[in-house]
Design an enzyme around this catalytic site. Structure first.
Site, PDB file in Angstrom:
ATOM      1  N   ARG A 185       0.829  -1.217   0.000  1.00  0.00           N
ATOM      2  CA  ARG A 185       0.000   0.000   0.000  1.00  0.00           C
ATOM      3  C   ARG A 185       0.855   1.256   0.000  1.00  0.00           C
ATOM      4  O   ARG A 185       0.588   2.193  -0.759  1.00  0.00           O
ATOM      5  CB  ARG A 185      -0.951   0.013   1.202  1.00  0.00           C
ATOM      6  CG  ARG A 185      -2.104  -0.963   1.086  1.00  0.00           C
ATOM      7  CD  ARG A 185      -2.979  -0.940   2.309  1.00  0.00           C
ATOM      8  NE  ARG A 185      -2.166  -1.233   3.492  1.00  0.00           N
ATOM      9  CZ  ARG A 185      -2.440  -0.843   4.723  1.00  0.00           C
ATOM     10  NH1 ARG A 185      -3.514  -0.130   4.968  1.00  0.00           N
ATOM     11  NH2 ARG A 185      -1.660  -1.155   5.728  1.00  0.00           N
ATOM     12  N   ASN A 238      -6.118  -2.438   2.430  1.00  0.00           N
ATOM     13  CA  ASN A 238      -6.082  -3.881   2.637  1.00  0.00           C
ATOM     14  C   ASN A 238      -7.503  -4.410   2.768  1.00  0.00           C
ATOM     15  O   ASN A 238      -8.384  -3.729   3.280  1.00  0.00           O
ATOM     16  CB  ASN A 238      -5.309  -4.228   3.916  1.00  0.00           C
ATOM     17  CG  ASN A 238      -3.815  -4.162   3.732  1.00  0.00           C
ATOM     18  OD1 ASN A 238      -3.301  -4.164   2.619  1.00  0.00           O
ATOM     19  ND2 ASN A 238      -3.095  -4.100   4.832  1.00  0.00           N
TER      20      ASN A 238
END
Length: 93
Positions: free
Chosen positions: A22, A40
């Site tokens: 990320r 996520n």
């Protein structure tokens, strides 16, 4: 004339959590001047929403197929959306 603008939802599977996926996605999106977000998912995948010009999105999708060095991407599934909302920047959720 305003450049063409697309919104694409992307689901990335494989070893993509706990490997800075990320964080690296945010950095790459900023470099490509994309808007949207990345987060996520409970099943171990990563979901992203990308907004920008088609060539920027294509470059981002190409990067997302490998991701950062520690990631092991299994699959990247993308879907173009008809989105009304335009995001101001790109963030990690």
């Amino acid at each position: 004339m305003e450049p063409l603008f697309e919104t694409v939802k992307v689901l990335v599977t494989g070893k993509v959590q706990g490997v800075s996926y990320r964080h690296s996605t945010v950095r790459m999106a900023h470099q490509l001047k994309l808007r949207g977000w990345v987060q996520n998912q409970g099943d171990g995948s990563v979901l992203a929403l990308l907004q920008g010009e088609p060539d920027q999105i294509d470059r981002m999708l190409a990067w997302m197929r490998s991701g950062p060095p520690a990631a092991r991407v299994q699959d990247v599934v993308s879907e173009t959306l008809a989105a009304e909302k335009r995001y101001e920047g790109f963030q990690q959720l």
